[in-house]
Design an enzyme around this catalytic site. Structure first.
Site, PDB file in Angstrom:
ATOM      1  N   CYS A 197       0.857  -1.359  -0.006  1.00  0.00           N
ATOM      2  CA  CYS A 197      -0.135  -0.154   0.124  1.00  0.00           C
ATOM      3  C   CYS A 197       0.843   1.287   0.012  1.00  0.00           C
ATOM      4  CB  CYS A 197      -0.940  -0.077   1.169  1.00  0.00           C
ATOM      5  SG  CYS A 197      -1.927  -1.580   1.067  1.00  0.00           S
ATOM      6  N   SER A 474      -1.343   0.715  13.082  1.00  0.00           N
ATOM      7  CA  SER A 474      -0.929   0.349  11.613  1.00  0.00           C
ATOM      8  C   SER A 474      -0.076   1.602  10.990  1.00  0.00           C
ATOM      9  CB  SER A 474      -2.098   0.392  10.494  1.00  0.00           C
ATOM     10  OG  SER A 474      -1.706   0.588   9.301  1.00  0.00           O
TER      11      SER A 474
END
Length: 559
Positions: A197, A474
């Site tokens: 990502c 995260s």
């Protein structure tokens, strides 16, 4: 010329006694000529459930081509890998961090069992990168890391976006800030294709830090997954492992105290994920290198923060790559003598030789050291009566107005309880959300709290509400998100003693975090505290919870 008899693989290919082993190689189609060459393990995390790994079959094939071109015999071996984004927000996230240990164990097992001479590690996402490195460091053989590369950023309403936008959009929708059509636009256009990502999340942090450690070729952290240069890099990695085998340059010849400090410097300059703290501690442990949380603050005080990639800013990995990538960041740090330029790398050359002639092609993406985003690094370790052993915050992703904050505790004993309260609108400006019993032992597995942090950001509360947890975040989280609180609640840490309404004071510039409760009162509460029933009572996570060490030590497994 490599003398095959001096290699590890001679244990399965040389001599009359190895006739059975050779017979089994022949059963797979290997030839005598191939068995006369060094055997190189290509550990690939290719799967059809992780966007960062969906294309790793092609990367592994390119690595194998490079190995063959340089005179070796590549042997592809699979690795598992959890997609944190898909696992987020349900019990699957309990398996993410623990999977790092399974990956390390499997690399160790397969390499030793089959007497491989060298390794090219082909990971891409979060725990897979450090897991593979940890396994290779245990056995200490020649190793090159070759990741699959970052995803390109998506585009929503003309804005460059990445995965964090999707999580924040859920919070915005729940708060009535965007409608269903806008939510669908974000869902369909934020992640345009394969790769890790696109922000400076944990996967890209670790791929960049592999480069900074010297165990990956320049470009490993930033060349986009879809670029032909990524395929070329993979072929060069395959060729380079053969040079390392010939010269007997092992991974722990490269990972040493000097290279760890170089990686810490790059971590601070890049504004890497807070998970990088866990993983660097674990890699250092496997490599026999002393490293503790105080060294992160020591480096943070020296190293300026030069990059604000998503979620800290609006630039992405493709922008960092276009600006010159990690070598350009290293070149900036070298101006302040913040790197050891003599450190050895897998190129066969030093850091200084690798970055010679490299320039910063975009001072908006990589700030010059003279005009950084901040004079201090992107990561900070806080200490206080809530976290006597420390806790971690990605300082570069915290709004200035939240660097110092004092507010009432809103206490939850699980992520689910907290997210429910956030979505119901019961968290207000000034609150400090406390999520506990989510640590390595108590979770178990130390779940990431991207849903709560993104909900707060989507509801425009990230500049007024703080969140602390013994779990973790995260790399896509932003705001005053403080994780890895140690000792954790399940171990009787003081985070277990916080009560609803207690005032909590956070001072990130001063590296402190405290609950405004006297020592006497904390002692009284500790005497009355009862351990919580375990969340998991069977399966291998139960064994993990019994053996895992503190996050302050990298959530490694106890000896």
């Amino acid at each position: 010329m490599i003398d095959k008899k001096n290699l590890r693989s001679a244990n399965v290919t040389e001599g009359v006694e190895k006739t059975p082993a050779r017979s089994l190689f022949y059963a797979m189609g290997y030839t005598k000529e191939e068995l006369d060459r060094p055997l190189i393990g290509v550990i690939s995390a290719h799967s059809e459930v992780v966007p960062g790994h969906i294309h790793l079959d092609k990367i592994a094939e390119a690595v194998k081509a490079g190995v063959r071109m340089a005179g070796g015999t590549p042997i592809e071996i699979p690795s598992i890998g959890v997609c944190d984004g898909i696992a987020m927000g349900h019990e699957g996230m309990r398996y993410s961090l623990p999977s790092r240990e399974l990956i390390a164990d499997s690399v160790e097992s397969m390499t030793i069992a089959h007497a491989l001479d060298g390794l090219v590690l082909v990971p891409n996402c979060d725990k897979i990168v450090p897991g593979m490195i940890m396994g290779a460091s245990r056995i200490n053989i020649p190793t090159v890391v070759c990741s699959g590369g970052p995803m390109l950023a998506g585009n929503v309403a003309g804005e460059e976006v990445s995965l964090s936008k999707t999580f924040e959009a859920v919070g915005a929708y729940k708060a009535g800030i965007i409608d269903e059509a806008q939510l669908l636009d974000v869902e369909e256009n934020s992640c345009p294709g394969c790769g890790s990502c696109a922000g400076m999340y944990t996967a890209n942090s670790m791929n960049c830090l592999s480069e900074a450690l010297g165990i990956a070729l320049p470009g490993n952290g930033t060349i986009p997954a879809i670029s032909s240069r990524r395929t070329q890099l993979a072929k060069r990695a395959g060729m380079q492992i053969m040079e390392m085998v010939e010269k007997d340059i092992k991974i722990r010849d490269i990972i040493n105290p000097v290279s760890i400090r170089n990686a810490l410097a790059c971590d601070m300059a890049l504004g890497c994920s807070s998970n990088s703290v866990l993983h660097l501690l674990a890699i250092a442990n496997e490599s026999g290198i002393p490293l503790d949380l105080n060294m992160f603050n020591e480096m943070s005080e020296k190293v300026p923060n030069l990059c604000h990639l998503a979620p800290a800013g609006d630039t992405h990995m493709q922008d960092l790559n276009a600006a010159g990538g990690i070598p350009a960041v290293q070149n900036e740090l070298a101006k302040l003598n913040l790197l050891d330029l003599d450190a050895l790398t897998v190129t066969g050359q030093s850091v200084g030789e690798n970055i010679k002639g490299i320039t910063n092609r975009n001072p908006d993406t990589i700030k010059p050291v003279e005009t950084p985003f901040s004079k201090t690094g992107g990561i900070a370790i806080l200490f206080g009566n809530i976290a006597q052993e420390g806790c971690v915050v990605k300082r570069s992703a915290v709004a200035k107005e939240m660097l110092e904050h004092k507010g009432p505790a809103r206490v939850f004993d699980s992520e689910e309880e907290a997210i429910d309260a956030i979505y119901k609108g019961s968290i207000v400006d000034g609150d400090v959300v406390v999520i506990r019993y989510e640590g390595p032992k108590g979770g178990p597995g130390m779940r990431e709290m991207l849903n709560p942090t993104s909900a707060l950001a989507g509801m425009k509360l990230d500049k007024t509400v703080a969140l602390i947890t013994d779990g973790r975040f995260s790399g896509a989280s932003r705001g005053a998100s403080i994780g890895h609180v140690c000792p954790e609640a399940a171990a009787g840490g003081n985070i277990a003693l916080i009560q609803e309404g207690d005032m909590i004071e956070i001072n990130i510039p001063a590296y402190s975090i405290n609950v405004d409760v006297s020592d006497e009162e904390l002692t009284k509460r500790k005497e009355a505290w009862q351990p919580k029933e375990p969340n998991v009572k069977h399966g291998w996570l139960k064994r993990y919870s019994m053996l895992v060490d503190s996050a302050a030590k990298g959530a490694i497994m106890k000896d």
